[in-house]
Design a protein around this motif. Structure first.
Motif, PDB file in Angstrom:
ATOM      1  N   ASP A  26       0.819  -1.213   0.000  1.00 58.21           N
ATOM      2  CA  ASP A  26       0.000   0.000   0.000  1.00 58.21           C
ATOM      3  C   ASP A  26       0.855   1.266   0.000  1.00 58.21           C
ATOM      4  OD1 ASP A  26      -2.377  -1.404  -0.061  1.00 58.21           O
ATOM      5  OD2 ASP A  26      -2.649  -1.358   2.125  1.00 58.21           O
ATOM      6  N   SER A  27       1.937   1.247   0.759  1.00 58.25           N
ATOM      7  CA  SER A  27       2.843   2.404   0.790  1.00 58.25           C
ATOM      8  C   SER A  27       3.513   2.612  -0.562  1.00 58.25           C
ATOM      9  CB  SER A  27       3.919   2.223   1.855  1.00 58.25           C
ATOM     10  OG  SER A  27       3.355   2.204   3.136  1.00 58.25           O
ATOM     11  N   ARG A  28       3.929   1.515  -1.189  1.00 55.26           N
ATOM     12  CA  ARG A  28       4.555   1.620  -2.514  1.00 55.26           C
ATOM     13  C   ARG A  28       3.564   2.180  -3.533  1.00 55.26           C
ATOM     14  NH1 ARG A  28       6.417  -3.686  -1.277  1.00 55.26           N
ATOM     15  NH2 ARG A  28       5.114  -4.506  -2.957  1.00 55.26           N
ATOM     16  N   LEU A  29       2.333   1.675  -3.492  1.00 52.25           N
ATOM     17  CA  LEU A  29       1.318   2.157  -4.427  1.00 52.25           C
ATOM     18  C   LEU A  29       1.045   3.645  -4.224  1.00 52.25           C
ATOM     19  CD1 LEU A  29      -0.716   1.588  -6.656  1.00 52.25           C
ATOM     20  CD2 LEU A  29      -2.351   0.897  -4.881  1.00 52.25           C
ATOM     21  N   THR A  30       0.924   4.064  -2.988  1.00 57.82           N
ATOM     22  CA  THR A  30       0.684   5.482  -2.688  1.00 57.82           C
ATOM     23  C   THR A  30       1.827   6.346  -3.208  1.00 57.82           C
ATOM     24  OG1 THR A  30      -0.615   4.920  -0.734  1.00 57.82           O
ATOM     25  CG2 THR A  30       0.308   7.152  -0.829  1.00 57.82           C
ATOM     26  N   ALA A  31       3.060   5.925  -2.956  1.00 55.42           N
ATOM     27  CA  ALA A  31       4.224   6.686  -3.430  1.00 55.42           C
ATOM     28  C   ALA A  31       4.277   6.719  -4.949  1.00 55.42           C
ATOM     29  CB  ALA A  31       5.507   6.078  -2.866  1.00 55.42           C
ATOM     30  N   ARG A  32       3.963   5.602  -5.583  1.00 53.73           N
ATOM     31  CA  ARG A  32       3.979   5.570  -7.055  1.00 53.73           C
ATOM     32  C   ARG A  32       2.929   6.501  -7.631  1.00 53.73           C
ATOM     33  NH1 ARG A  32       4.607  -0.866  -6.885  1.00 53.73           N
ATOM     34  NH2 ARG A  32       6.880  -0.945  -6.833  1.00 53.73           N
ATOM     35  N   LYS A  33       1.734   6.506  -7.033  1.00 54.41           N
ATOM     36  CA  LYS A  33       0.685   7.406  -7.514  1.00 54.41           C
ATOM     37  C   LYS A  33       1.095   8.866  -7.339  1.00 54.41           C
ATOM     38  CE  LYS A  33      -3.379   4.482  -6.954  1.00 54.41           C
ATOM     39  NZ  LYS A  33      -4.629   4.280  -6.189  1.00 54.41           N
ATOM     40  N   GLU A  34       1.693   9.153  -6.219  1.00 53.16           N
ATOM     41  CA  GLU A  34       2.057  10.537  -5.911  1.00 53.16           C
ATOM     42  C   GLU A  34       3.277  11.015  -6.702  1.00 53.16           C
ATOM     43  OE1 GLU A  34       3.519  13.208  -2.092  1.00 53.16           O
ATOM     44  OE2 GLU A  34       2.491  11.315  -1.741  1.00 53.16           O
ATOM     45  N   HIS A  35       4.303  10.175  -6.800  1.00 49.02           N
ATOM     46  CA  HIS A  35       5.575  10.621  -7.376  1.00 49.02           C
ATOM     47  C   HIS A  35       5.839  10.104  -8.798  1.00 49.02           C
ATOM     48  CE1 HIS A  35       6.551  12.228  -3.470  1.00 49.02           C
ATOM     49  NE2 HIS A  35       6.312  11.039  -2.927  1.00 49.02           N
ATOM     50  N   SER A  36       5.532   8.844  -9.052  1.00 47.93           N
ATOM     51  CA  SER A  36       5.848   8.258 -10.358  1.00 47.93           C
ATOM     52  C   SER A  36       4.806   8.585 -11.416  1.00 47.93           C
ATOM     53  CB  SER A  36       5.982   6.738 -10.252  1.00 47.93           C
ATOM     54  OG  SER A  36       7.033   6.391  -9.408  1.00 47.93           O
ATOM     55  N   LEU A  37       3.548   8.571 -11.030  1.00 48.66           N
ATOM     56  CA  LEU A  37       2.476   8.769 -12.007  1.00 48.66           C
ATOM     57  C   LEU A  37       2.618  10.058 -12.811  1.00 48.66           C
ATOM     58  CD1 LEU A  37      -0.022   7.405 -13.149  1.00 48.66           C
ATOM     59  CD2 LEU A  37      -1.378   8.600 -11.432  1.00 48.66           C
ATOM     60  N   PRO A  38       2.946  11.197 -12.184  1.00 47.27           N
ATOM     61  CA  PRO A  38       3.113  12.413 -12.994  1.00 47.27           C
ATOM     62  C   PRO A  38       4.257  12.296 -14.015  1.00 47.27           C
ATOM     63  CG  PRO A  38       2.893  12.988 -10.675  1.00 47.27           C
ATOM     64  CD  PRO A  38       3.030  11.493 -10.752  1.00 47.27           C
ATOM     65  N   ILE A  39       5.321  11.622 -13.642  1.00 47.89           N
ATOM     66  CA  ILE A  39       6.447  11.446 -14.566  1.00 47.89           C
ATOM     67  C   ILE A  39       6.030  10.560 -15.729  1.00 47.89           C
ATOM     68  CG2 ILE A  39       8.794  10.518 -14.831  1.00 47.89           C
ATOM     69  CD1 ILE A  39       9.197  11.219 -11.823  1.00 47.89           C
ATOM     70  N   VAL A  40       5.372   9.452 -15.404  1.00 53.10           N
ATOM     71  CA  VAL A  40       4.928   8.515 -16.446  1.00 53.10           C
ATOM     72  C   VAL A  40       3.907   9.182 -17.354  1.00 53.10           C
ATOM     73  CG1 VAL A  40       3.730   6.335 -16.861  1.00 53.10           C
ATOM     74  CG2 VAL A  40       5.450   6.481 -15.062  1.00 53.10           C
ATOM     75  N   ALA A  41       2.975   9.930 -16.777  1.00 50.34           N
ATOM     76  CA  ALA A  41       1.956  10.622 -17.587  1.00 50.34           C
ATOM     77  C   ALA A  41       2.603  11.613 -18.554  1.00 50.34           C
ATOM     78  CB  ALA A  41       0.959  11.325 -16.669  1.00 50.34           C
ATOM     79  N   ALA A  42       3.648  12.285 -18.108  1.00 45.04           N
ATOM     80  CA  ALA A  42       4.349  13.242 -18.981  1.00 45.04           C
ATOM     81  C   ALA A  42       5.166  12.526 -20.052  1.00 45.04           C
ATOM     82  CB  ALA A  42       5.248  14.146 -18.151  1.00 45.04           C
ATOM     83  N   LEU A  43       5.699  11.364 -19.723  1.00 49.04           N
ATOM     84  CA  LEU A  43       6.537  10.617 -20.672  1.00 49.04           C
ATOM     85  C   LEU A  43       5.714   9.890 -21.738  1.00 49.04           C
ATOM     86  CD1 LEU A  43       9.258   9.023 -18.384  1.00 49.04           C
ATOM     87  CD2 LEU A  43       9.600  10.748 -20.138  1.00 49.04           C
ATOM     88  N   LYS A  44       4.536   9.422 -21.390  1.00 44.29           N
ATOM     89  CA  LYS A  44       3.755   8.588 -22.298  1.00 44.29           C
ATOM     90  C   LYS A  44       3.554   9.219 -23.673  1.00 44.29           C
ATOM     91  CE  LYS A  44      -0.362   5.702 -22.505  1.00 44.29           C
ATOM     92  NZ  LYS A  44      -0.986   6.109 -23.729  1.00 44.29           N
ATOM     93  N   PRO A  45       2.999  10.415 -23.763  1.00 45.45           N
ATOM     94  CA  PRO A  45       2.828  10.989 -25.117  1.00 45.45           C
ATOM     95  C   PRO A  45       4.167  11.304 -25.786  1.00 45.45           C
ATOM     96  CG  PRO A  45       2.134  12.569 -23.443  1.00 45.45           C
ATOM     97  CD  PRO A  45       2.430  11.260 -22.748  1.00 45.45           C
ATOM     98  N   TRP A  46       5.157  11.615 -24.986  1.00 40.69           N
ATOM     99  CA  TRP A  46       6.483  11.914 -25.512  1.00 40.69           C
ATOM    100  C   TRP A  46       7.091  10.666 -26.155  1.00 40.69           C
ATOM    101  CZ3 TRP A  46      11.697  11.151 -23.691  1.00 40.69           C
ATOM    102  CH2 TRP A  46      12.618  12.073 -24.166  1.00 40.69           C
ATOM    103  N   PHE A  47       6.932   9.500 -25.492  1.00 41.35           N
ATOM    104  CA  PHE A  47       7.433   8.250 -26.053  1.00 41.35           C
ATOM    105  C   PHE A  47       6.636   7.809 -27.263  1.00 41.35           C
ATOM    106  CE2 PHE A  47       9.310   6.762 -21.756  1.00 41.35           C
ATOM    107  CZ  PHE A  47      10.523   7.345 -22.063  1.00 41.35           C
ATOM    108  N   GLU A  48       5.329   8.030 -27.237  1.00 41.81           N
ATOM    109  CA  GLU A  48       4.491   7.620 -28.368  1.00 41.81           C
ATOM    110  C   GLU A  48       4.794   8.452 -29.581  1.00 41.81           C
ATOM    111  OE1 GLU A  48       0.581   7.927 -26.675  1.00 41.81           O
ATOM    112  OE2 GLU A  48       0.676   5.905 -25.857  1.00 41.81           O
TER     113      GLU A  48
END
Length: 88
Positions: free
Chosen positions: A66-88
């Protein structure tokens, strides 16, 4: 045969099952090679952004799921969301 030909075959859309999505390490490997061989600023930026994701994972390693998921949503998700269209 090149070292990563198997990964290339997995990501081809022509597979009967459809293309597979590879993990960050496989994607990173391609950008590292491109950055090393061409000094591409785009590839170097991709490697830095993926390194940020690795750093986030290092901070949550050993934590509860649960802690890992919370941290990923808070910290990783914005990075991944920004990278996704850039990679596509």
């Amino acid at each position: 045969m090149r070292r990563h030909d198997g990964y290339d075959r997995l990501t081809e859309g022509a597979r009967p099952q459809g293309p597979r999505t590879l993990g960050w390490s496989h994607l990173r490997r391609r950008f590292v090679k491109l950055a090393r061989n061409s000094k591409s600023p785009v590839a170097e930026t991709a490697v830095r952004k993926i390194a940020q994701l690795y750093a986030i994972e290092a901070t949550v390693r050993g934590s509860s799921p649960d802690s890992r998921l919370t941290a990923r949503k808070e910290h990783s998700l914005p990075i991944v969301a920004a990278l996704k269209p850039w990679f596509e």
